[in-house]
Design a protein around this motif. Structure first.
Motif, PDB file in Angstrom:
ATOM      1  N   LYS A 178       6.556   9.443 -14.920  1.00  0.00           N
ATOM      2  CA  LYS A 178       5.255   9.821 -15.485  1.00  0.00           C
ATOM      3  C   LYS A 178       4.177   9.469 -14.466  1.00  0.00           C
ATOM      4  CE  LYS A 178       6.767   8.797 -20.196  1.00  0.00           C
ATOM      5  NZ  LYS A 178       6.519   7.964 -21.406  1.00  0.00           N
ATOM      6  N   ASP A 179       3.000  10.098 -14.589  1.00  0.00           N
ATOM      7  CA  ASP A 179       1.980   9.898 -13.555  1.00  0.00           C
ATOM      8  C   ASP A 179       1.360   8.514 -13.590  1.00  0.00           C
ATOM      9  OD1 ASP A 179       0.565  10.298 -15.909  1.00  0.00           O
ATOM     10  OD2 ASP A 179      -1.042  11.446 -14.951  1.00  0.00           O
ATOM     11  N   LYS A 180       1.520   7.792 -14.718  1.00  0.00           N
ATOM     12  CA  LYS A 180       1.014   6.423 -14.794  1.00  0.00           C
ATOM     13  C   LYS A 180       1.666   5.737 -15.982  1.00  0.00           C
ATOM     14  CE  LYS A 180      -2.958   7.501 -17.767  1.00  0.00           C
ATOM     15  NZ  LYS A 180      -4.413   7.519 -17.915  1.00  0.00           N
TER      16      LYS A 180
ATOM     17  N   PRO B 106       0.824  -1.222   0.000  1.00  0.00           N
ATOM     18  CA  PRO B 106       0.000   0.000   0.000  1.00  0.00           C
ATOM     19  C   PRO B 106       0.856   1.268   0.000  1.00  0.00           C
ATOM     20  CG  PRO B 106      -0.100  -1.137   2.124  1.00  0.00           C
ATOM     21  CD  PRO B 106       0.564  -2.062   1.175  1.00  0.00           C
ATOM     22  N   GLY B 107       2.071   1.165   0.531  1.00  0.00           N
ATOM     23  CA  GLY B 107       2.973   2.323   0.552  1.00  0.00           C
ATOM     24  C   GLY B 107       3.374   2.787  -0.839  1.00  0.00           C
ATOM     25  N   PHE B 108       3.283   1.898  -1.819  1.00  0.00           N
ATOM     26  CA  PHE B 108       3.602   2.286  -3.198  1.00  0.00           C
ATOM     27  C   PHE B 108       2.502   3.145  -3.812  1.00  0.00           C
ATOM     28  CE2 PHE B 108       6.488  -1.621  -4.317  1.00  0.00           C
ATOM     29  CZ  PHE B 108       7.407  -1.194  -3.368  1.00  0.00           C
ATOM     30  N   GLN B 109       1.303   3.088  -3.229  1.00  0.00           N
ATOM     31  CA  GLN B 109       0.153   3.885  -3.690  1.00  0.00           C
ATOM     32  C   GLN B 109      -0.122   3.673  -5.179  1.00  0.00           C
ATOM     33  OE1 GLN B 109       1.112   7.903  -2.402  1.00  0.00           O
ATOM     34  NE2 GLN B 109       0.337   7.493  -0.356  1.00  0.00           N
ATOM     35  N   LEU B 110      -0.230   2.401  -5.551  1.00  0.00           N
ATOM     36  CA  LEU B 110      -0.478   2.053  -6.944  1.00  0.00           C
ATOM     37  C   LEU B 110      -1.835   1.377  -7.154  1.00  0.00           C
ATOM     38  CD1 LEU B 110       3.072   0.770  -7.950  1.00  0.00           C
ATOM     39  CD2 LEU B 110       1.857   2.679  -9.001  1.00  0.00           C
ATOM     40  N   GLU B 111      -2.678   1.373  -6.110  1.00  0.00           N
ATOM     41  CA  GLU B 111      -3.968   0.702  -6.229  1.00  0.00           C
ATOM     42  C   GLU B 111      -4.828   1.308  -7.346  1.00  0.00           C
ATOM     43  OE1 GLU B 111      -2.663   1.849  -3.464  1.00  0.00           O
ATOM     44  OE2 GLU B 111      -2.859   0.431  -1.796  1.00  0.00           O
ATOM     45  N   ASN B 112      -4.627   2.603  -7.620  1.00  0.00           N
ATOM     46  CA  ASN B 112      -5.434   3.250  -8.665  1.00  0.00           C
ATOM     47  C   ASN B 112      -5.111   2.736 -10.062  1.00  0.00           C
ATOM     48  OD1 ASN B 112      -2.889   4.453  -8.719  1.00  0.00           O
ATOM     49  ND2 ASN B 112      -3.692   6.394  -9.490  1.00  0.00           N
ATOM     50  N   ARG B 113      -4.024   1.963 -10.178  1.00  0.00           N
ATOM     51  CA  ARG B 113      -3.677   1.397 -11.478  1.00  0.00           C
ATOM     52  C   ARG B 113      -4.285   0.011 -11.672  1.00  0.00           C
ATOM     53  NH1 ARG B 113      -4.049   3.787 -14.708  1.00  0.00           N
ATOM     54  NH2 ARG B 113      -2.864   2.514 -16.153  1.00  0.00           N
ATOM     55  N   ASN B 114      -4.984  -0.493 -10.661  1.00  0.00           N
ATOM     56  CA  ASN B 114      -5.699  -1.766 -10.797  1.00  0.00           C
ATOM     57  C   ASN B 114      -7.030  -1.503 -11.503  1.00  0.00           C
ATOM     58  OD1 ASN B 114      -3.625  -2.856  -9.400  1.00  0.00           O
ATOM     59  ND2 ASN B 114      -4.739  -3.166  -7.480  1.00  0.00           N
ATOM     60  N   LEU B 115      -7.176  -2.030 -12.711  1.00  0.00           N
ATOM     61  CA  LEU B 115      -8.356  -1.728 -13.522  1.00  0.00           C
ATOM     62  C   LEU B 115      -9.181  -2.952 -13.886  1.00  0.00           C
ATOM     63  CD1 LEU B 115      -6.699   0.860 -15.976  1.00  0.00           C
ATOM     64  CD2 LEU B 115      -7.964   1.332 -13.873  1.00  0.00           C
TER      65      LEU B 115
END
Length: 655
Positions: A480-482, A323-332
């Protein structure tokens, strides 16, 4: 002297046991300090294009042609000088071509040998005899040394040299001697090579490039995002492994894995045919200039889709685990509605180009199927146990790092993460906050731990950091942002593909930004340079690789053919010799055969970035600093010898 100094000088005396030995070394080192600085050659973003890379390495980005021109000036025609340069690049192949056409082989051998001897003399002139001697091919070392060393005491020098050349021809060794001289010139033209990242992916021969680099005489490597991806894969990181295979499939380069590294992809191929046998997999068409047959292309596309879905699942698991990587928003994947063939992202519903996901469970979309689990387990073992791959990765660890400070220049592949106001962005890595130089050093340390940490947990952290570096917006190698991999495959709306760059890329045009970065890494704001890879320079749109009044040089080599339509050229390389910095622009490389037959050279234009008024010497370099420190130590040893505090160690001869 303190006890520590005494112990140090005692150890030094083991290397230089007498006054004579220590004095001789001081004299040698002082002589080296006054030689011209060696030529540095900078390449970046090679991306598996072995032939183009090999050619640029052979021609030293025009350094060989400049040396030939220095030696012969107007005494040879432009055509003769180009033929001689091509012979130096490809001695065996060019000789075979020429010897079919010449009437008198002996005369051609004689003329060519004399010309190569002259170029060798000039190339060797900036080195000590000792260094040149180490570079000589063992078979001809003595003879070459005789020919390129000025003979002051020989009365008739011309007859002396002529006799040697005539003997070489008479005993049938002319061809091999020409090869030896040509390879010596290539070796001496460039003293040190810098690779600013991205050896891997897109092109067909990264493994061949790595073999070539491992035999190179002097180099360093600044890791690129694609290199770190392969390092993570070699360490067994599943997200990295899936990305590596996906990119190889995308460019029709799966034979890199199967033939280059011996990694068995048959289980993945079988699974792909079972799951996607009737699926056209249209969204997974191949890119690049691959030469796959129709059946190979069809299988590649199915494998491409299979590994992509596995990648999205594995990355979803990793994002949840960290969770510290804060990449959950890239799970689609969980947002896909397979019934309607659509996906809702940030409140907007998009029609999907492909929604046939037979292995995705809507109730648990990121869970691998048993078959997928088995495939990944086998791939992890294959990557970890591939000796050739591990050997290449160990070489990257030994010769590489995330950045390098060398002779007043700062070298890195990607970017320094910045905030909008130009300040260094603070990034949290496993609970530790760091920015600027400290961020680079923290990430560099974790990459190494992926291979060498004793603690299993620390080693796993290192593996997962390789994946983080590959795709995180705060990674210096991505910036890059994503990473919009999912959107590019499945959504037609180009706006969803957009990846917003870190402010670094716009602020780099401002001199204050460059000065702040140079200052952060301890370099001179006036004389230092940032040498940067990663982003292709779009020359056809008027973009300039030289930024901030010459403080920043973006030299993405554009070796990758996939980029050349965007850039208009094959990118840039850089030469830093004793006279200054020279940026070389390159034309696309046709082929090795064309380079030999047509004598075409991909080096097309040189731009002098900086020319020094006084020629730089070894004494002006980082090596010079180390040599001066060694001289100080040796002079301390000499003083200790002369005062009797340390006793000379003369060899005792037996009776």
């Amino acid at each position: 002297m303190s006890d520590l100094e005494t112990r140090y000088l005692e150890r030094l005396s083991e290397l230089y046991p007498t006054i004579a030995a220590a004095s001789t070394e001081v004299i040698n080192l002082e002589a080296i300090l006054n030689l011209p600085k060696g030529t540095e050659h900078f390449l970046t973003d090679i991306h598996g294009e072995y032939e183009a890379f090999s050619h640029v390495l052979k021609n030293g980005s025009g350094a060989v042609r400049r040396k030939v021109n220095d030696v012969f000036g107007n005494t040879l025609s432009s055509q003769d000088k180009q033929t001689l340069a091509t012979l130096i690049y490809y001695p065996r192949e060019k000789m075979d071509q020429i010897l079919k056409q010449v009437h008198n082989r002996e005369d051609w051998y004689k003329i060519t040998l004399y010309r190569l001897i002259e170029v060798s003399k000039r190339a060797a002139s900036k080195y000590t005899r000792s260094k040149v001697r180490k570079a000589l091919p063992p078979e001809f070392a003595y003879v070459i040394e005789e020919l390129i060393t000025e003979k002051v005491d020989v009365r008739d020098k011309e007859s002396y040299y002529s006799a040697i050349v005539a003997t070489i021809i008479r005993v049938g060794r002319a061809k091999e001697f020409i090869v030896a001289l040509s390879e010596l010139i290539q070796r001496l033209i460039v003293d040190h090579l810098h690779i600013l990242g991205d050896i891997y992916d897109r092109g067909p021969g990264p493994h061949i490039i790595m073999d070539k680099l491992m035999s190179y005489h002097s180099l360093d490597i600044q890791w690129g995002n694609h290199d770190v991806l392969w390092m993570g894969a070699a360490a067994g990181q599943k997200g990295c492994i899936a990305n590596v295979i996906r990119i190889c499939a995308r460019y029709g380069n799966l034979d890199i894995l199967e033939e280059g590294y011996g990694i068995n992809l048959l289980p993945l191929a079988t699974f792909s045919l079972d799951m996607y046998g009737d699926d056209p997999c249209a969204c997974f068409a191949l890119k690049g200039t691959n030469t796959c047959s129709p059946s190979e292309t069809e299988l590649n596309m199915k494998m491409h889709k299979a590994i992509s879905i596995i990648q999205f699942k594995v990355e979803g698991q990793l994002a949840k685990e960290h969770p510290g990587f804060q990449l959950e928003n890239r799970n689609l994947l969980h947002l896909v509605d397979c019934k309607t063939g659509s996906i809702c992202i940030n409140g907007t519903v998009y029609e999907m180009l492909d929604s046939h996901f037979p292995t995705v469970d809507p109730q648990d979309p990121y869970r691998l199927t048993p078959e997928e689990e088995l495939i990944m387990e086998r791939l992890v073992n294959a990557f970890r146990n591939c000796e050739k791959l591990q050997q290449h990765m160990r070489f990257l660890l030994a010769k590489g790092s995330l950045y390098k400070v060398y002779n007043g220049n700062l070298l890195y592949h990607g970017c320094i993460p910045l905030n909008e106001d130009g300040s260094f962005r603070e990034v949290e890595i496993y609970g530790r906050k760091c920015k600027g130089k400290a961020l680079y050093e923290c990430l560099d340390s974790y990459v190494r731990q992926a291979f060498v940490a004793i603690d299993c947990e620390e080693r796993k952290k290192g593996r997962d950091i390789c994946w983080y570096i590959w795709l995180h917006e705060n990674s210096p190698l991505f910036g890059k942002d994503k990473m919009a991999t999912f959107e590019r495959y499945f959504l037609a709306d180009k706006e969803t593909h957009r990846e917003k760059k870190n402010p670094y890329y716009s602020l780099l045009e401002e001199e204050d930004t460059a000065r702040g970065i140079l200052r952060e890494f301890g370099l001179s704001e006036e004389d230092g340079h940032i040498i940067n890879g990663h982003v292709p320079v779009k020359s056809k749109n008027g973009e300039n690789p030289v930024k901030c009044n010459g403080k920043v040089l973006v030299i993405d080599g554009g070796f990758s053919k996939a980029y050349q339509k965007e850039t208009g050229i094959a990118g840039y390389t850089l030469i830093y010799n004793s006279y200054g910095l020279i940026l070389a622009a390159h034309e696309p490389f046709e082929s090795t055969e064309a380079a030999i037959e047509k004598e075409s050279d991909i080096h097309s234009e040189s731009i002098i970035i900086k020319r020094v008024s006084n020629r730089k010497l070894v004494g002006d370099t980082d090596i010079g600093c180390r040599l001066r420190a060694k001289i100080v130590d040796l002079e301390m040893l000499l003083e200790a010898y002369h005062t009797g505090r340390i006793v000379e160690k003369f060899p005792v001869r037996g009776i």
